[in-house]
Design a protein around this motif. Sequence first.
Motif: not given
Length: 323
Positions: A101-104, A125-127, A230-234, A251-254
């Motif tokens: 979700p964080g990639l632009g 979707r987010y694979e 690790a699955i998921g940002r948290e 450079v666009g990494f959250p």
Amino acid sequence: MPAPPHLDARLLRAFLAVAEELHFTRAAARLYVAQQALSRDVRRLERELGVELFVRTTRQVTLTSDGERLVPHARRVLDAQDALFAAFGQARPLLVDLNSPGLGTGRRVLHRARELAPDTELMARYESGLTGAAAEVLAGRLDASFGRYAGLAPALRKGLDHQLVRLERMAVVLPEDHRLAALAEVPLAELAGEEVYAGAGNPRTPEWTDLARRLFEGRGIAVAPPAPLAIGREEFQRVMSRTRNPVLAVVGFPAMPHTVLRPLVDPVPLSPVSLVWRKGLAHPGIDALRRAAAELAAAEGWLQRPVEGWIPAIDMEGENVHK
């Protein structure tokens, strides 16, 4: 028993979902139907064809020899149906993997494609990782994804088409108290002696790890050993805060708590991002994505390569890149 003269395509979709998942619950979730309804459709198909397609036990589901024989025929029938509907503006939803979700880049292309084709349903979707997504695309569980096409295994590339969308500047994520955190930009030479995390060991992202190895070769930078997946940002943030390795990113990494993001320079490494889809797929959503990608690339200079830019030679073979 001869096959019936009319066969409901819904039954073939139910069959393929179970054949690919080998699990009725997962197949039902994938098709957004109740498991009982899916089981009824599979049993009806078996009755109409006069064969048993699956061996079901309490522990597993496997294909019979007739089931294995039906798989390629079912795929051809459904692909032909999808192409027919697409030709007359009645396409099914297109499933588009954005990795995270964080990639632009993928997200912007998808949003523009929705504007260009408002009557076409484009579902995100987010694979997480092109290699993982490519296998899903080839299996028909996804339709398109974004990532480094040249980093895919040849067996995967053989069934895919792609369009280069963007050359993204690469960066490094550092703990806020790292020795390099005070720099506005980090020269690659300053990372000598460091272990940088680049997804090593993650089966969904070997194309990214390969890019890192090519970039670090001869510069004294090591790819950090595999960390727990690790699955998921948290969870990713938690693992990275414990290992304290710099993280290779774009450079666009959250932003992550207690870290800083710094562009890499000397040279400026670039990550090639392509739109990737299943070869032969006919769908108005693919047309919209390709138009959106070309439009954004032209308007924002996404394919402009800086003079000091670094890209692996293998990624640029046959690509239309401007210096």
